[in-house]
Design a protein around this motif. Structure first.
Motif, PDB file in Angstrom:
ATOM      1  N   ASP A  48      10.571  34.419 -30.094  1.00 39.63           N
ATOM      2  CA  ASP A  48      11.318  33.392 -29.373  1.00 39.63           C
ATOM      3  C   ASP A  48      12.214  32.662 -30.383  1.00 39.63           C
ATOM      4  O   ASP A  48      11.890  32.581 -31.570  1.00 39.63           O
ATOM      5  N   GLY A  49      13.322  32.116 -29.899  1.00 41.73           N
ATOM      6  CA  GLY A  49      14.259  31.461 -30.804  1.00 41.73           C
ATOM      7  C   GLY A  49      14.380  29.966 -30.631  1.00 41.73           C
ATOM      8  O   GLY A  49      15.311  29.352 -31.170  1.00 41.73           O
ATOM      9  N   THR A  50      13.451  29.350 -29.879  1.00 44.29           N
ATOM     10  CA  THR A  50      13.544  27.911 -29.642  1.00 44.29           C
ATOM     11  C   THR A  50      12.628  27.108 -30.561  1.00 44.29           C
ATOM     12  O   THR A  50      11.647  27.626 -31.106  1.00 44.29           O
ATOM     13  N   PHE A  51      12.974  25.822 -30.693  1.00 43.22           N
ATOM     14  CA  PHE A  51      12.202  24.914 -31.544  1.00 43.22           C
ATOM     15  C   PHE A  51      11.882  23.635 -30.780  1.00 43.22           C
ATOM     16  O   PHE A  51      12.609  23.251 -29.860  1.00 43.22           O
ATOM     17  N   LEU A  52      10.796  23.009 -31.166  1.00 39.80           N
ATOM     18  CA  LEU A  52      10.397  21.748 -30.542  1.00 39.80           C
ATOM     19  C   LEU A  52      11.005  20.607 -31.343  1.00 39.80           C
ATOM     20  O   LEU A  52      10.742  20.452 -32.545  1.00 39.80           O
ATOM     21  N   VAL A  53      11.826  19.819 -30.683  1.00 41.62           N
ATOM     22  CA  VAL A  53      12.484  18.680 -31.332  1.00 41.62           C
ATOM     23  C   VAL A  53      11.836  17.396 -30.833  1.00 41.62           C
ATOM     24  O   VAL A  53      11.735  17.160 -29.625  1.00 41.62           O
ATOM     25  N   SER A  54      11.399  16.572 -31.765  1.00 41.42           N
ATOM     26  CA  SER A  54      10.777  15.286 -31.442  1.00 41.42           C
ATOM     27  C   SER A  54      11.802  14.166 -31.605  1.00 41.42           C
ATOM     28  O   SER A  54      12.665  14.225 -32.484  1.00 41.42           O
ATOM     29  N   ARG A  55      11.672  13.178 -30.774  1.00 44.73           N
ATOM     30  CA  ARG A  55      12.603  12.049 -30.864  1.00 44.73           C
ATOM     31  C   ARG A  55      12.335  11.244 -32.139  1.00 44.73           C
ATOM     32  O   ARG A  55      13.256  10.642 -32.708  1.00 44.73           O
ATOM     33  N   THR A  56      11.093  11.258 -32.591  1.00 49.04           N
ATOM     34  CA  THR A  56      10.730  10.550 -33.825  1.00 49.04           C
ATOM     35  C   THR A  56      10.045  11.530 -34.783  1.00 49.04           C
ATOM     36  O   THR A  56       9.411  12.494 -34.351  1.00 49.04           O
ATOM     37  N   PRO A  57      10.135  11.306 -36.082  1.00 43.54           N
ATOM     38  CA  PRO A  57       9.491  12.200 -37.056  1.00 43.54           C
ATOM     39  C   PRO A  57       7.969  12.207 -36.893  1.00 43.54           C
ATOM     40  O   PRO A  57       7.364  11.165 -36.637  1.00 43.54           O
ATOM     41  N   ILE A  58       7.369  13.404 -37.017  1.00 39.43           N
ATOM     42  CA  ILE A  58       5.917  13.531 -36.960  1.00 39.43           C
ATOM     43  C   ILE A  58       5.502  14.416 -38.141  1.00 39.43           C
ATOM     44  O   ILE A  58       5.592  15.645 -38.061  1.00 39.43           O
ATOM     45  N   PRO A  59       5.071  13.834 -39.239  1.00 34.29           N
ATOM     46  CA  PRO A  59       4.753  14.587 -40.464  1.00 34.29           C
ATOM     47  C   PRO A  59       3.726  15.712 -40.264  1.00 34.29           C
ATOM     48  O   PRO A  59       3.889  16.797 -40.802  1.00 34.29           O
ATOM     49  N   SER A  60       2.685  15.454 -39.501  1.00 35.39           N
ATOM     50  CA  SER A  60       1.633  16.465 -39.300  1.00 35.39           C
ATOM     51  C   SER A  60       1.488  16.738 -37.805  1.00 35.39           C
ATOM     52  O   SER A  60       0.510  16.333 -37.155  1.00 35.39           O
ATOM     53  N   PHE A  61       2.458  17.456 -37.262  1.00 31.37           N
ATOM     54  CA  PHE A  61       2.476  17.702 -35.825  1.00 31.37           C
ATOM     55  C   PHE A  61       1.405  18.706 -35.398  1.00 31.37           C
ATOM     56  O   PHE A  61       1.137  19.694 -36.073  1.00 31.37           O
ATOM     57  N   LYS A  62       0.802  18.407 -34.248  1.00 30.95           N
ATOM     58  CA  LYS A  62      -0.116  19.330 -33.579  1.00 30.95           C
ATOM     59  C   LYS A  62       0.320  19.434 -32.129  1.00 30.95           C
ATOM     60  O   LYS A  62       0.760  18.446 -31.533  1.00 30.95           O
ATOM     61  N   TRP A  63       0.211  20.643 -31.562  1.00 30.79           N
ATOM     62  CA  TRP A  63       0.664  20.858 -30.188  1.00 30.79           C
ATOM     63  C   TRP A  63      -0.073  19.955 -29.200  1.00 30.79           C
ATOM     64  O   TRP A  63       0.465  19.607 -28.142  1.00 30.79           O
ATOM     65  N   SER A  64      -1.278  19.546 -29.546  1.00 29.36           N
ATOM     66  CA  SER A  64      -2.044  18.659 -28.664  1.00 29.36           C
ATOM     67  C   SER A  64      -1.338  17.320 -28.457  1.00 29.36           C
ATOM     68  O   SER A  64      -1.617  16.598 -27.490  1.00 29.36           O
ATOM     69  N   MET A  65      -0.410  16.997 -29.362  1.00 28.72           N
ATOM     70  CA  MET A  65       0.333  15.742 -29.256  1.00 28.72           C
ATOM     71  C   MET A  65       1.301  15.724 -28.080  1.00 28.72           C
ATOM     72  O   MET A  65       1.857  14.673 -27.748  1.00 28.72           O
ATOM     73  N   LEU A  66       1.494  16.878 -27.434  1.00 28.14           N
ATOM     74  CA  LEU A  66       2.348  16.931 -26.246  1.00 28.14           C
ATOM     75  C   LEU A  66       1.651  16.381 -25.006  1.00 28.14           C
ATOM     76  O   LEU A  66       2.300  16.087 -23.999  1.00 28.14           O
ATOM     77  N   LYS A  67       0.349  16.231 -25.091  1.00 29.56           N
ATOM     78  CA  LYS A  67      -0.407  15.767 -23.922  1.00 29.56           C
ATOM     79  C   LYS A  67       0.060  14.379 -23.490  1.00 29.56           C
ATOM     80  O   LYS A  67       0.137  13.444 -24.287  1.00 29.56           O
ATOM     81  N   GLY A  68       0.401  14.298 -22.193  1.00 31.03           N
ATOM     82  CA  GLY A  68       0.853  13.036 -21.625  1.00 31.03           C
ATOM     83  C   GLY A  68       2.304  12.715 -21.917  1.00 31.03           C
ATOM     84  O   GLY A  68       2.789  11.632 -21.548  1.00 31.03           O
ATOM     85  N   LYS A  69       3.009  13.628 -22.558  1.00 31.82           N
ATOM     86  CA  LYS A  69       4.400  13.389 -22.936  1.00 31.82           C
ATOM     87  C   LYS A  69       5.374  14.112 -22.004  1.00 31.82           C
ATOM     88  O   LYS A  69       5.002  14.997 -21.246  1.00 31.82           O
ATOM     89  N   ASN A  70       6.639  13.714 -22.093  1.00 36.46           N
ATOM     90  CA  ASN A  70       7.700  14.350 -21.324  1.00 36.46           C
ATOM     91  C   ASN A  70       8.437  15.355 -22.203  1.00 36.46           C
ATOM     92  O   ASN A  70       8.989  14.986 -23.250  1.00 36.46           O
ATOM     93  N   LEU A  71       8.422  16.611 -21.779  1.00 35.02           N
ATOM     94  CA  LEU A  71       9.072  17.678 -22.531  1.00 35.02           C
ATOM     95  C   LEU A  71      10.292  18.184 -21.774  1.00 35.02           C
ATOM     96  O   LEU A  71      10.172  18.672 -20.645  1.00 35.02           O
ATOM     97  N   LEU A  72      11.457  18.046 -22.371  1.00 37.30           N
ATOM     98  CA  LEU A  72      12.681  18.583 -21.788  1.00 37.30           C
ATOM     99  C   LEU A  72      12.661  20.090 -22.021  1.00 37.30           C
ATOM    100  O   LEU A  72      12.825  20.551 -23.147  1.00 37.30           O
ATOM    101  N   GLY A  73      12.400  20.842 -20.936  1.00 36.39           N
ATOM    102  CA  GLY A  73      12.165  22.272 -21.078  1.00 36.39           C
ATOM    103  C   GLY A  73      13.321  23.153 -20.665  1.00 36.39           C
ATOM    104  O   GLY A  73      14.450  22.705 -20.477  1.00 36.39           O
ATOM    105  N   GLN A  74      13.003  24.432 -20.493  1.00 37.64           N
ATOM    106  CA  GLN A  74      13.992  25.452 -20.169  1.00 37.64           C
ATOM    107  C   GLN A  74      13.841  25.896 -18.707  1.00 37.64           C
ATOM    108  O   GLN A  74      12.957  25.447 -17.977  1.00 37.64           O
ATOM    109  N   ARG A  75      14.719  26.800 -18.304  1.00 37.73           N
ATOM    110  CA  ARG A  75      14.771  27.263 -16.915  1.00 37.73           C
ATOM    111  C   ARG A  75      13.510  28.044 -16.531  1.00 37.73           C
ATOM    112  O   ARG A  75      13.028  28.873 -17.283  1.00 37.73           O
TER     113      ARG A  75
END
Length: 334
Positions: free
Chosen positions: A115-142
């Motif tokens: 895949d060629g996409t990347f996850l962009v955060s509005r704020t810096p997250i030094p030690s990101f974990k995918w679990s941090m997406l829980k409860g968040k709004n993700l601008l996704g694809q089609r």
């Protein structure tokens, strides 16, 4: 009294008119390939290297490249006969084959393998974990597209339930995703390059993860052609694939700076620093395939991702959709 025209002269006149019409009517030169790409993207760097470094010309090919502006339009262009080869996601071929076998298509070479996409955060997250997406709004694809299915796959393997644990926003057009994120939509965004790097360079977001790196290898973007065309033009298909293979090997053995220089003319509006940054990122995660051969395990992985997303209309066997003869012949030195 009018002169009677002899039958021989009538036949001769008809023959001459037919020849004249044939000479005036448009035809496709024997060395020309009409190639339609699903979009114009840095993700397809090896293809532009093949064009700029003369690999297609070395094979005696004249490539007429057009932008399909989306998977559906790209496949329609191929099926209508307005293109000989399409560069598009393998899932597009699966959808078409599942609907009808009147015009069977084959995937005969791959260009990208993640895949060629990347996850962009509005704020810096030094030690990101995918679990941090829980409860968040993700601008996704089609919905139904491979980027969205890969996103949901990555969420699942990290213990998240898509659309339940993560609110995925899917009412924004692909071309407007970057601007929507800049305008405040979403806590995170799933974006292709160079949009992701441009946002990061502007200080408006930070790339914190790669969907391609975390979803594994799959035949993400492939060259498709009608089965009939491949049977009628095996030499053209081999020469085309040979040029792509040479470009893949060139990209794998050259620096991001060299690749960026080679493809600069195809992206005149993109800053050279961004080109280098994007190419390096794709090289590091091995998104650019180094061989055009589509492997069965990777194809089956793609089917699994589609199935778990509820988007697989029918499980099309590898042997039915994938043609390995051409790529294998080229890789072996043919």
């Amino acid at each position: 009294m009018a002169k009677k025209i002899k039958p021989f002269r009538i036949r001769l006149l008809i023959f001459c008119i037919a020849c004249l019409l044939a000479a005036c009517s448009p035809s496709t030169p024997s060395n020309q390939i009409r190639l339609v790409e699903v979009t114009h993207s840095l993700f397809y760097a090896p293809q532009y290297v093949a064009l700029s470094k003369g690999f297609f010309k070395r094979e005696g090919l004249n490539i007429v490249l057009t932008n399909g502006n989306g998977g559906d339009k790209t496949m329609a262009t191929l099926l209508s006969g307005d293109a000989d080869i399409a560069l598009v996601g393998a899932e597009a071929a699966i959808y078409v084959t599942a609907r009808s076998t009147n015009q069977p298509v084959n995937a005969f070479a791959q260009l990208t393998q993640t895949d060629g996409t990347f996850l962009v955060s509005r704020t810096p997250i030094p030690s990101f974990k995918w679990s941090m997406l829980k409860g968040k709004n993700l601008l996704g694809q089609r919905r139904g597209g491979m980027p969205q299915m890969v996103s949901e796959h990555v969420q699942r393997i990290n213990g998240l339930t898509p659309h339940q644990d993560v609110n995925i926003i899917q009412n924004v057009d692909f071309k407007n995703l970057g601007n929507a994120f800049l305008a405040g939509t979403g806590d995170f965004a799933q974006l292709f390059e160079p949009t992701a790097s441009k946002i990061e360079q502007a200080g408006k977001g930070t790339i914190v993860a790669s969907f391609g790196k975390d979803s594994g290898r799959l035949p993400y973007t492939c060259y498709l052609a009608k089965e009939k065309w491949l049977a009628q033009h095996p030499d053209l298909a081999r020469r085309f694939t040979r040029a792509i293979y040479q470009a893949q090997q060139w990209v794998a053995s050259h620096s991001a700076e060299e690749v960026a220089t080679a493809i600069q003319s195809h992206f005149p509006d993109t800053n050279k620093d961004i080109l280098i940054r994007v190419v390096k990122r794709y090289q590091e995660q091995q998104s650019y395939a180094t061989s055009p051969i589509i492997e069965e395990p990777e194809y089956n992985h793609l089917l699994r991702i589609m199935k778990e997303s509820g988007e697989l209309p029918k499980s099309i066997p590898y042997s039915e959709l994938v043609n390995t003869e051409i790529a294998s012949y080229v890789v072996k030195g043919g």
